[in-house]
Design a protein around this motif. Structure first.
Motif, short mmCIF file in Angstrom:
data_model
loop_
_atom_site.label_atom_id
_atom_site.label_comp_id
_atom_site.label_asym_id
_atom_site.label_seq_id
_atom_site.Cartn_x
_atom_site.Cartn_y
_atom_site.Cartn_z
N ALA A 1 36.98 43.13 47.13
CA ALA A 1 36.42 42.04 46.40
C ALA A 1 35.83 43.00 45.25
CB ALA A 1 35.56 41.20 47.03
N ALA A 2 36.23 42.43 43.95
CA ALA A 2 35.44 43.32 42.72
C ALA A 2 35.02 42.62 41.65
CB ALA A 2 36.37 44.31 42.47
N GLY A 3 34.07 42.94 41.01
CA GLY A 3 33.84 42.53 39.82
C GLY A 3 34.64 42.98 38.58
N ALA A 4 34.81 41.96 37.52
CA ALA A 4 35.61 42.46 36.51
C ALA A 4 34.89 43.08 35.30
CB ALA A 4 36.55 41.48 36.02
N VAL B 1 30.95 51.95 43.01
CA VAL B 1 29.45 52.10 43.19
C VAL B 1 28.84 52.08 44.47
CG1 VAL B 1 29.27 51.44 40.99
CG2 VAL B 1 29.22 49.65 42.72
N THR B 2 27.52 52.65 44.84
CA THR B 2 26.97 52.50 46.12
C THR B 2 26.68 51.02 46.63
OG1 THR B 2 24.80 52.90 45.52
CG2 THR B 2 26.05 54.99 45.93
N GLY B 3 26.25 50.12 45.37
CA GLY B 3 25.55 48.88 46.08
C GLY B 3 24.28 49.24 46.51
N PRO B 4 23.68 48.44 47.51
CA PRO B 4 24.04 47.06 47.54
C PRO B 4 23.63 46.13 46.44
CG PRO B 4 22.18 47.37 48.89
CD PRO B 4 22.44 48.47 48.36
N THR B 5 23.10 46.55 45.30
CA THR B 5 22.79 45.53 44.16
C THR B 5 24.13 45.43 43.43
OG1 THR B 5 22.03 47.61 42.89
CG2 THR B 5 20.40 46.09 43.77
N PHE B 6 24.27 44.07 42.92
CA PHE B 6 25.40 44.04 41.92
C PHE B 6 24.74 44.79 40.60
CE2 PHE B 6 26.35 40.21 44.38
CZ PHE B 6 27.56 40.80 44.82
N GLU B 7 25.77 45.04 39.82
CA GLU B 7 25.28 45.84 38.53
C GLU B 7 24.53 45.01 37.76
OE1 GLU B 7 28.57 45.74 39.83
OE2 GLU B 7 27.65 47.35 40.95
N THR B 8 23.82 45.67 36.96
CA THR B 8 22.81 45.22 35.55
C THR B 8 24.06 44.99 34.69
OG1 THR B 8 22.47 47.22 34.75
CG2 THR B 8 20.95 46.52 36.17
N LYS B 9 23.56 44.26 33.74
CA LYS B 9 24.18 44.12 32.33
C LYS B 9 24.70 45.38 31.84
CE LYS B 9 23.19 39.49 30.83
NZ LYS B 9 21.86 38.97 31.25
N ALA C 1 46.27 49.70 46.91
CA ALA C 1 45.11 48.95 46.94
C ALA C 1 44.82 47.98 45.88
CB ALA C 1 43.79 49.88 46.65
N ILE C 2 44.76 46.84 46.47
CA ILE C 2 44.44 45.52 45.46
C ILE C 2 43.01 44.93 45.64
CG2 ILE C 2 45.26 43.14 45.01
CD1 ILE C 2 47.96 43.88 46.11
N SER C 3 42.54 44.86 44.27
CA SER C 3 41.15 44.14 44.26
C SER C 3 41.34 42.65 43.92
CB SER C 3 40.33 44.66 43.07
OG SER C 3 39.96 45.93 43.37
N VAL C 4 40.39 41.80 44.60
CA VAL C 4 40.56 40.31 44.37
C VAL C 4 39.26 40.17 43.30
CG1 VAL C 4 40.18 37.83 45.01
CG2 VAL C 4 41.46 39.70 46.51
N ILE C 5 39.41 39.73 42.23
CA ILE C 5 38.30 39.67 41.31
C ILE C 5 37.41 38.34 41.60
CG2 ILE C 5 37.69 39.20 38.67
CD1 ILE C 5 38.82 42.03 39.45
N THR C 6 36.55 38.76 41.93
CA THR C 6 35.45 37.67 42.40
C THR C 6 34.24 37.22 41.43
OG1 THR C 6 33.95 39.19 43.68
CG2 THR C 6 35.80 38.30 44.92
N ASP C 7 34.08 38.07 40.46
CA ASP C 7 33.00 37.58 39.59
C ASP C 7 33.36 38.31 38.28
OD1 ASP C 7 32.14 39.44 41.73
OD2 ASP C 7 31.40 40.47 39.93
N LEU C 8 32.79 38.02 37.04
CA LEU C 8 32.93 38.67 35.89
C LEU C 8 31.85 39.44 35.50
CD1 LEU C 8 34.70 35.60 33.91
CD2 LEU C 8 35.79 37.58 35.49
N GLY C 9 31.86 40.76 35.55
CA GLY C 9 30.64 41.58 35.14
C GLY C 9 30.30 41.31 33.56
N GLU D 1 27.98 34.27 31.93
CA GLU D 1 26.92 34.35 32.96
C GLU D 1 26.96 35.30 34.14
OE1 GLU D 1 23.35 33.68 34.09
OE2 GLU D 1 24.24 32.33 32.52
N ASN D 2 26.00 36.13 34.39
CA ASN D 2 26.37 37.04 35.39
C ASN D 2 25.38 37.17 36.42
OD1 ASN D 2 24.80 38.88 34.02
ND2 ASN D 2 26.03 40.52 34.15
N ILE D 3 24.77 36.07 36.91
CA ILE D 3 24.27 36.07 38.02
C ILE D 3 25.24 35.95 39.20
CG2 ILE D 3 22.31 34.84 39.43
CD1 ILE D 3 21.28 33.93 36.85
N ILE D 4 25.16 36.84 40.29
CA ILE D 4 26.33 36.78 41.21
C ILE D 4 25.82 36.87 42.34
CG2 ILE D 4 28.25 38.29 41.91
CD1 ILE D 4 28.19 39.57 39.00
#
Ligand code: HPA
Length: 268
Positions: free
Chosen positions: A110-113, A184-192, A226-234, A238-241
């Protein structure tokens, strides 16, 4: 090598067939296991030297069986750097899959776009990656019997597999994107600002897995798709994920991924 051999020997004492393809199921993509005619399941906790998965949405077992007439092994659940494992632990399962005999590795995540043209639910075939502060798992003493000290990384994602996946998608009217994945390492999602930086770097998606596994596979000469499923838009919206949102989006897009993997396995 000793750790790998112990794990392989244990698995082979329970399941003696040789799988042709290994499949790693990312967050929210565990239902792919329903596609497999299951012959044996082995919990990670039972396999010598295996770490135990701690993440919701990752059940933590190896599933052996048949898919599209081929013997496959699927990993339901993988190990992430953010869980606190060292890199050696994260790649051990990939090494074990190789020594069980797989000839091709299919990875999903799962990945953020960070590409503004992507939408939630899109599939993105990874055609290259950028490791952003995820430690290289080959750091340390190199075992030449496993692979070379300085592996070439000019084509970590095999072009012929990418082309096959794209053909299958086209034939089945599945819209697939193609692009660069940043780990990225995570576990935080990315900042704007971080999503923006990843976009500026030229990458299309960002996630917390996969790259270290790919490095291990390339080291061993194991072809990867490898295939990513886009699960959120970075960026852009709105980017509260939330993790729940990621799992739901991945689960919703899973049938498209299943279609591609199933037909690809048939062709291998
Ligand atoms: N960032 C990092 N990892 C992720 C994301 C994201 O936006 N979505 C799913 N995994």
């Amino acid at each position: 090598m000793e750790k790998i051999n112990e794990a392989v020997k244990y698995i082979q004492s329970i399941y003696s067939e040789i799988p042709a393809v290994g499949i790693v199921l990312g967050s929210g993509l565990g239902s792919f296991a329903n596609e497999i005619k299951i012959e044996k399941e082995i919990s990670y906790g039972d396999i010598p030297n295996f770490p135990v998965s701690t993440v919701k949405g990752h059940s933590g077992k190896m599933i052996f069986g048949e898919l599209s007439g081929k013997k496959v092994v699927a990993m339901a659940g993988r190990f992430h750097y953010y869980e606190g494992y060292n890199t050696e632990d994260i790649i051990l399962p990939i090494r074990v899959l190789k020594y069980l005999g797989i000839k091709t590795l299919l990875l999903s995540n799962a990945a953020g776009a960070t590409n503004k043209t992507f939408t939630v639910g899109d599939l993105m075939i990874i055609n290259d990656h950028i490791s952003l502060l995820t430690p290289n798992p080959l750091i340390g003493k190199n075992d030449e019997s496993i692979g070379p000290r300085f592996p070439d990384m000019s084509e970590p994602y095999k072009k012929d597999l990418i082309n096959k996946a794209k053909e299958i998608a086209l034939k089945n009217s599945i819209d697939v994107k193609e692009g660069i994945y940043v780990s990225v390492t995570g576990p935080t999602f990315e900042t704007k600002a971080e999503y923006h930086m990843i976009h500026v770097l030229g990458a299309d998606a960002v996630g917390m897995s996969t790259v270290q596994e790919v490095i291990a596979a390339v080291h061993m000469g194991l072809p990867v798709l490898a295939i990513s499923v886009i699960t959120d838009l970075g960026i852009g919206e709105e980017n509260i994920i939330t993790h729940e949102e990621v799992l739901q989006a991945a689960n919703d897009a899973e049938p498209k991924l299943a279609c591609i993997f199933k037909e690809l396995v048939a062709q291998l």
